[in-house]
Design a protein around this motif. Structure first.
Motif, PDB file in Angstrom:
ATOM      1  N   GLY A 105      45.331  35.395  34.774  1.00 47.74           N
ATOM      2  CA  GLY A 105      44.923  34.143  34.144  1.00 47.74           C
ATOM      3  C   GLY A 105      43.437  33.907  34.206  1.00 47.74           C
ATOM      4  O   GLY A 105      42.646  34.787  33.902  1.00 47.74           O
ATOM      5  N   GLN A 106      43.050  32.695  34.632  1.00 50.03           N
ATOM      6  CA  GLN A 106      41.634  32.329  34.673  1.00 50.03           C
ATOM      7  C   GLN A 106      40.995  32.611  36.030  1.00 50.03           C
ATOM      8  O   GLN A 106      39.895  32.143  36.311  1.00 50.03           O
ATOM      9  CB  GLN A 106      41.486  30.840  34.315  1.00 50.03           C
ATOM     10  N   GLN A 107      41.677  33.369  36.848  1.00 50.37           N
ATOM     11  CA  GLN A 107      41.126  33.743  38.148  1.00 50.37           C
ATOM     12  C   GLN A 107      40.180  34.923  37.989  1.00 50.37           C
ATOM     13  O   GLN A 107      40.514  35.926  37.377  1.00 50.37           O
ATOM     14  CB  GLN A 107      42.278  34.112  39.086  1.00 50.37           C
ATOM     15  N   GLN A 108      38.973  34.812  38.507  1.00 49.71           N
ATOM     16  CA  GLN A 108      38.010  35.910  38.433  1.00 49.71           C
ATOM     17  C   GLN A 108      38.564  37.138  39.174  1.00 49.71           C
ATOM     18  O   GLN A 108      38.928  37.040  40.343  1.00 49.71           O
ATOM     19  CB  GLN A 108      36.676  35.498  39.044  1.00 49.71           C
ATOM     20  N   THR A 109      38.630  38.269  38.460  1.00 50.17           N
ATOM     21  CA  THR A 109      39.302  39.451  39.007  1.00 50.17           C
ATOM     22  C   THR A 109      38.379  40.654  38.985  1.00 50.17           C
ATOM     23  O   THR A 109      37.883  41.041  37.916  1.00 50.17           O
ATOM     24  CB  THR A 109      40.569  39.774  38.193  1.00 50.17           C
ATOM     25  N   TYR A 153      37.658  36.797  32.273  1.00 50.41           N
ATOM     26  CA  TYR A 153      37.656  36.472  33.701  1.00 50.41           C
ATOM     27  C   TYR A 153      37.775  37.734  34.572  1.00 50.41           C
ATOM     28  O   TYR A 153      38.396  37.722  35.634  1.00 50.41           O
ATOM     29  CB  TYR A 153      38.780  35.484  34.050  1.00 50.41           C
ATOM     30  N   SER A 154      37.194  38.819  34.087  1.00 51.86           N
ATOM     31  CA  SER A 154      37.201  40.073  34.844  1.00 51.86           C
ATOM     32  C   SER A 154      35.774  40.586  34.964  1.00 51.86           C
ATOM     33  O   SER A 154      34.938  40.321  34.104  1.00 51.86           O
ATOM     34  CB  SER A 154      38.059  41.133  34.146  1.00 51.86           C
ATOM     35  N   PHE A 155      35.504  41.326  36.008  1.00 57.19           N
ATOM     36  CA  PHE A 155      34.206  41.974  36.152  1.00 57.19           C
ATOM     37  C   PHE A 155      34.420  43.322  36.835  1.00 57.19           C
ATOM     38  O   PHE A 155      35.327  43.492  37.645  1.00 57.19           O
ATOM     39  CB  PHE A 155      33.223  41.103  36.942  1.00 57.19           C
TER      40      PHE A 155
END
Length: 263
Positions: free
Chosen positions: A111-115, A170-172
């Motif tokens: 979801g909107q959690q930074q991963t 929301y990924s890096f």
């Protein structure tokens, strides 16, 4: 390779190359080629050269492949494709050419959690054991480019991971500590170590057969006093036939950015 496997392989090949599959029926497949794949498969260089010179409207070909003649409807006409057919061989070669390297990201469901996404280098290789007989072994090795973890059967593990060519929201990605070039060397050294620990009875037996045939050759030419060109030629042919060799060849590979527990 079974006909259903060929059918599914063709679907994946054409979709990966952005072709439209206009019909997917029992035992056949109709595909609208892109300009790029028409140039790749259809051998029409004069057509495309003329079109590009005159500014004409491109008209890539539409092809129908028969993958199972036993179940295809009678009215469907097309090119029969089976294992060993020239067209399938051409597509295999094209796959190696067009897909030797890939970069994909895990399409996670966080979801909107930074991963964070971990970089993995994958190399798919073929190890060929050759003498007067031949045996090929295929391996898929994955190397995590941060902690150096290495696992086998990496391609099989990826079958359970949903992948995408575009990094999800929301990924890096984490920067690798091990550079891909260094990672390739690590995988190569690992494969050499695996080969060194192998049972090499096959090579010893090949040398014994080589020695037997060499003795027969020497016996055949024992009455010939001067140097004989035919003898040297046949001796070299025996060496080419029996001498044990092990070759490692790169098939394809890529960088995969995955969540911590993906594989």
């Amino acid at each position: 390779m079974q006909q259903l496997e060929i059918h599914n392989f063709l679907i994946r090949y054409f979709l990966a190359n952005e072709c439209e599959i206009t019909e997917n029926g029992p035992g056949y497949l109709t595909v609208q080629l892109t300009i790029e794949l028409d140039k790749e498969l259809m051998n029409r260089p004069f057509y495309w050269h003329y079109l590009e010179k005159t500014g004409g409207i491109p008209n890539p070909m539409k092809l129908t492949f028969i993958t199972n003649p036993q179940i295809v409807p009678e009215h469907i006409k097309g090119e029969t494709v089976h294992f060993g057919s020239p067209r399938l061989h051409q597509i295999f070669q094209s796959t190696k050419k067009l897909a030797s390297y890939i970069r994909l990201y895990e399409n996670h469901l966080n979801g909107q959690q930074q991963t964070p996404l971990m970089p993995w280098l994958c190399m798919n290789v073929k190890i060929s054991y050759q003498c007067d007989r031949k045996r090929d072994i295929y391996k898929s090795i994955g190397l995590q480019l941060i902690n150096g973890q290495m696992i086998e059967d990496f391609h099989e593990r990826l079958q359970n991971v949903q992948l995408t060519p575009k990094i999800p929201d929301y990924s890096f990605t984490l920067s690798p500590l091990v550079k891909p070039k260094s990672g390739m060397s690590r995988i190569e050294n690992y494969l050499k170590a695996v080969i060194n620990e192998d049972d090499h009875t096959w090579a010893e037996e090949a040398r014994k057969r080589w020695e037997q045939d060499l003795r027969l050759l020497d016996h055949f030419y024992e009455d010939v006093e001067e140097e004989n060109e035919n003898y040297e030629t046949e001796k070299k042919a025996l060496q080419d036939q029996y001498e044990p060799k092990i070759n490692i060849s790169f098939i394809n590979g890529g960088l995969f950015y995955l969540t911590d527990n993906a594989v």
